[in-house]
Write a protein that holds these residues in place. Sequence first.
Motif, short mmCIF file in Angstrom:
data_model
loop_
_atom_site.label_atom_id
_atom_site.label_comp_id
_atom_site.label_asym_id
_atom_site.label_seq_id
_atom_site.Cartn_x
_atom_site.Cartn_y
_atom_site.Cartn_z
N LEU A 6 -2.21 -1.55 -8.82
CA LEU A 6 -1.53 -1.99 -7.59
C LEU A 6 -1.27 -3.55 -7.48
O LEU A 6 -2.24 -4.38 -8.07
N ASN A 7 -0.37 -4.07 -6.96
CA ASN A 7 0.04 -5.44 -6.80
C ASN A 7 -0.97 -5.92 -5.76
O ASN A 7 -1.40 -5.07 -4.78
N PRO A 8 -1.72 -7.06 -5.88
CA PRO A 8 -2.59 -7.65 -4.98
C PRO A 8 -2.21 -7.71 -3.72
O PRO A 8 -2.89 -7.38 -2.70
N THR A 9 -1.04 -7.87 -3.36
CA THR A 9 -0.47 -7.94 -2.02
C THR A 9 -0.15 -6.75 -1.35
O THR A 9 -0.65 -6.46 -0.26
N GLU A 89 -1.77 4.37 -4.70
CA GLU A 89 -0.53 3.78 -3.72
C GLU A 89 -0.63 4.29 -2.32
O GLU A 89 -0.13 3.67 -1.29
N SER A 90 -1.02 5.34 -1.92
CA SER A 90 -0.98 6.33 -0.81
C SER A 90 -2.27 6.72 -0.29
O SER A 90 -2.27 7.53 0.51
N THR A 91 -3.40 6.47 -1.07
CA THR A 91 -4.85 7.06 -0.79
C THR A 91 -5.66 5.74 -0.73
O THR A 91 -5.71 4.96 -1.19
N ALA A 92 -6.65 5.96 0.45
CA ALA A 92 -7.84 5.02 0.47
C ALA A 92 -8.95 5.56 1.32
O ALA A 92 -8.66 6.71 1.64
N THR A 93 -10.02 5.05 1.04
CA THR A 93 -11.30 5.34 1.83
C THR A 93 -11.74 4.17 2.54
O THR A 93 -11.63 3.10 2.07
#
Length: 157
Positions: A6-9, A89-93
């Motif tokens: 992922l791009n840092p931004t 890109e579309s998931t996180a915890t």
Amino acid sequence: MVTEALNPTDRLLAERACERLIVEFVHKLDLGDPGDVADLFTDAGYWEWVEGDRRIEGRDALRSYFAGRPADRLSRRICTNILVTVTSESTATATTYFTTYRVDGHAGGFAPPRAPTQVGHYEDTFLKVEGHWLLSSRSLHLAFAGPTDRLEAEAKD
């Protein structure tokens, strides 16, 4: 996709969007319309107490559950140590520590100081749907707790 790709931004924007959902959740419960927390979840999202057989699944059920809070409940939740991990890109915890102060039967004015009702942490999963981050699950883990509703409190008295 691993997060290193992922791009840092983009990673920073995703982290911030997820942090905002965490804060919006407690804001809606404490200062807004509690039923509106359902709008922060995916259609099939769920909220659960890991220990306690309480799992509410789907937006309509979440709206009904949270809207059912007593109108005379005064609560404030303090959230800290929010750690969001973007997993794609579309998931996180995320893991978030929380402390809850609550008074049932509040009739207005200042409430006398008292110990927190609950201290624990949330474990969240997030999903980006049509360009917007939403909670797909929230699990509540208690380390310290008193009764969770008025009936339990009265039963202990």
